[in-house]
Design an enzyme around this catalytic site. Structure first.
Site, PDB file in Angstrom:
ATOM      1  N   ASP A  74      -7.128  -1.389  -4.407  1.00 24.61           N
ATOM      2  CA  ASP A  74      -8.172  -1.052  -3.437  1.00 24.61           C
ATOM      3  C   ASP A  74      -9.132  -0.009  -4.013  1.00 24.61           C
ATOM      4  OD1 ASP A  74      -7.003  -2.749  -1.557  1.00 24.61           O
ATOM      5  OD2 ASP A  74      -5.748  -1.160  -0.736  1.00 24.61           O
TER       6      ASP A  74
ATOM      7  N   ASP B 223       0.854  -1.189   0.000  1.00 24.61           N
ATOM      8  CA  ASP B 223       0.000   0.000   0.000  1.00 24.61           C
ATOM      9  C   ASP B 223       0.885   1.231   0.000  1.00 24.61           C
ATOM     10  OD1 ASP B 223      -2.423  -1.459   0.131  1.00 24.61           O
ATOM     11  OD2 ASP B 223      -2.197  -1.679   2.294  1.00 24.61           O
TER      12      ASP B 223
END
Length: 214
Positions: free
Chosen positions: A184, A150
């Site tokens: 995401d 991420d």
């Protein structure tokens, strides 16, 4: 939207997702950050569990983190196979474009994170206090035990909450705290489209079911 166009959309999202993750993994050490704007940062973190940093072992007692990680990865693979089948079926039935685009976004995002979970443990060494090496002599973990990369962080507001707010009043708070990636974003966008445009997305299916029952 045709299946060919949906596949092209999936490939584009996967390329952007994986290229961005590869760049971060090979140029940043864990928790390195670059402030692009006061409200937007590139912050490298790795997610070893489910959404919001939770783990399956937090909810099921007696199961180890590694077993929970493997079970979660296998579940994701089964789920993405089901989403892929839904996409192919919807495209062949000429379902509304909004539905096909939404499914394609969810599929691309899920597949992007699965690639991390399945392969990154053997494709990279660890990023603790160092920049990871691509295809090292020994990866940081085994197959199916990789961590999701991420990097997108939007701390739009940071500060202490007013004392009059119940329970959390006076605490230091960041909006928006989670760090996420392109995959995401694709999943969230797809789910959001299905929620907001629910009637438009599923109207044709409802009509077909009604005509079959008459």
């Amino acid at each position: 939207m045709t299946l060919k166009k949906a596949t092209l959309l999936i490939i584009i999202i996967l390329l952007i997702d994986q290229i961005s993750k590869f760049y971060i993994k090979t140029h940043f050490a864990l928790h390195d950050r670059i402030e692009v704007f006061s409200w937007f940062q590139i912050l490298f973190v790795e997610n070893d569990g489910m959404a919001w940093g939770t783990k399956l072992s937090d909810f099921i007692s007696g199961i180890s983190d590694r077993t929970a990680k493997l079970a979660l990865t296998i579940f994701r693979i089964v789920a993405v196979i089901g989403i892929g089948y839904w996409l192919v079926t919807s495209a062949r039935r000429k379902s509304p474009n909004i539905l096909i685009v939404a499914i394609a976004l969810i599929f691309a995002g899920a597949l992007g994170n699965i690639i991390d979970s399945v392969f990154y443990g053997i494709l990279f060494d660890d990023s603790y206090s160092q920049v990871a090496t691509f295809i090292p002599k020994q990866g940081y973990d085994t197959l199916f035990h990789g961590k999701v990369v991420d990097m997108l962080h939007f701390p739009i507001w940071q500060g202490f909450l007013p004392q009059w707010i119940p329970i959390i009043g006076g605490d230091y708070f960041t909006f928006f705290e989670p760090v996420f990636n392109v995959a995401d974003m694709a999943i969230s966008s797809g789910i959001g489209m299905l929620i907001v445009f629910n009637k438009k997305a599923f109207h044709q299916e409802e009509l077909e079911e009604t005509s079959k029952s008459v």
